[in-house]
Motif scaffolding. Structure first.
Motif: not given
Length: 344
Positions: A109-114
């Motif tokens: 969830i910290d690495k979700l794409p914009s």
């Protein structure tokens, strides 16, 4: 963690975050507010291509969710990935598969794409349920929205819109009577009741007499289960005797008939579901009934053929039509319905 009012305020300011978790009892309100995010983020023409959803109850691996989030949106700046009924977010779910799935989401969830708005929601079973440690951990990484049931004037306005969307009018007095008869203010359940009463009434205006007929609470599900059980066992005399007992106690025959029709309809859906190899849990979820009640329906459905249930449903509709449009005696019509259903 924010409440639903804070969420709506942020949306009005066009502040849309990368990830959300909706949690509470009111699934209807969750769905309505997820639609708000969708309308803000997605073009109508390409919505189907940029909106991907997963059933949290069936989800066993994280890979499908990961791939959906990572894939670029089509002709749009954003895409939405939804995991509905994400039961793995509950502390009560702690088997190896759900733990692995939760841990994968927690890390990702910290690495979700914009370009992705990732949404999950968890429906609590009752008021005593509390937000657990799993969601509290994720609250540090995404926006957790606590969805409490709405009350008072706002609840009445919401219900009035439900009737209006179905082309029905309901004035203040019958509206308040309808709200009073709801056991809780879960909008998902209430919408089903709105649909039920709209199906029952032939008139455009919903009046207090309709509410009184539909929600004469002294006739309960157990009475109807017993009545249908006697019909399934070909005990016409006993079934008519039970009907007379209920009417002698002051129960409205039209309400008994409406509940019988509902019971036969559920029996039909359960029998079709069982023949399609659906589990009790799946059927209870789809029909929005308690698993215990579903077990009774499954047992009862084995005593009927589909043709017999269809005939009983048609007999209910015919009895209802006669009662509403002719001078036929309501009690006699329901007695005939029971006898014909017994010997079908």
């Amino acid at each position: 963690m924010i409440d639903i009012l804070d969420f709506k305020s942020s949306i009005k300011k066009k502040e849309i975050n990368n990830s959300y978790i909706f949690v509470g009892q009111d699934e209807y309100t969750m769905k309505e507010n997820i639609k708000i995010i969708m309308n803000k983020c997605l073009d109508k023409e390409f919505k189907d291509l940029n909106y991907i959803k997963f059933d949290g109850g069936d989800l066993e691996e994280f890979d499908p969710v990961y791939n959906a989030c990572e894939t670029m949106p089509f002709m749009s700046e954003k895409k939405i990935v939804l995991v509905y009924r994400a039961n793995f977010l509950s502390d009560n779910k702690s088997d190896s598969k759900t733990t692995k799935l939760y841990n994968s989401i927690n890390k990702y969830i910290d690495k979700l794409p914009s370009h992705c708005v990732f949404i999950m929601y968890l429906v609590m079973n009752n008021k005593r349920d509390k937000i657990g440690s799993k969601i509290k951990k994720l609250d540090k990484k995404c926006t957790v929205v606590k969805v409490d049931n709405i009350k008072g004037a706002k609840l009445e306005q919401k219900i009035q819109k439900m009737f209006s969307s179905r082309g029905r009018n309901i004035e203040r007095v019958p509206l308040k009577s309808f709200v009073h008869n709801m056991k809780d203010n879960n909008l998902n359940i209430i919408e089903n009741e709105v649909e039920k009463i709209c199906s029952y009434t032939l008139e455009k205006d919903i009046e207090k007499k309709h509410i009184n007929i539909m929600y004469d609470n002294s006739v309960n599900d157990d009475d109807i289960f017993d009545l249908i059980n006697l019909i399934s066992e070909k005990k016409a005399k006993d079934a008519v005797g039970l009907l007379n007992q209920l009417t002698f106690k002051g129960q409205k025959i039209t309400h008994i008939l409406a509940m019988m029709e509902k019971q036969f309809r559920n029996l039909y859906l359960v029998k079709v579901g069982v023949e399609s190899r659906k589990t009790k849990e799946q059927l209870a979820h789809e029909l929005r009934i308690h698993p215990y009640g579903c077990s009774i329906l499954i047992r009862q459905s084995k005593k009927f053929t589909l043709r017999q249930i269809e005939r009983a449903m048609n007999l209910c509709l015919e009895a209802d039509r006669k009662i509403k449009t002719t001078t036929a005696n309501p009690n006699t019509e329901v007695e005939i319905l029971i006898i014909n259903s017994t010997y079908s």
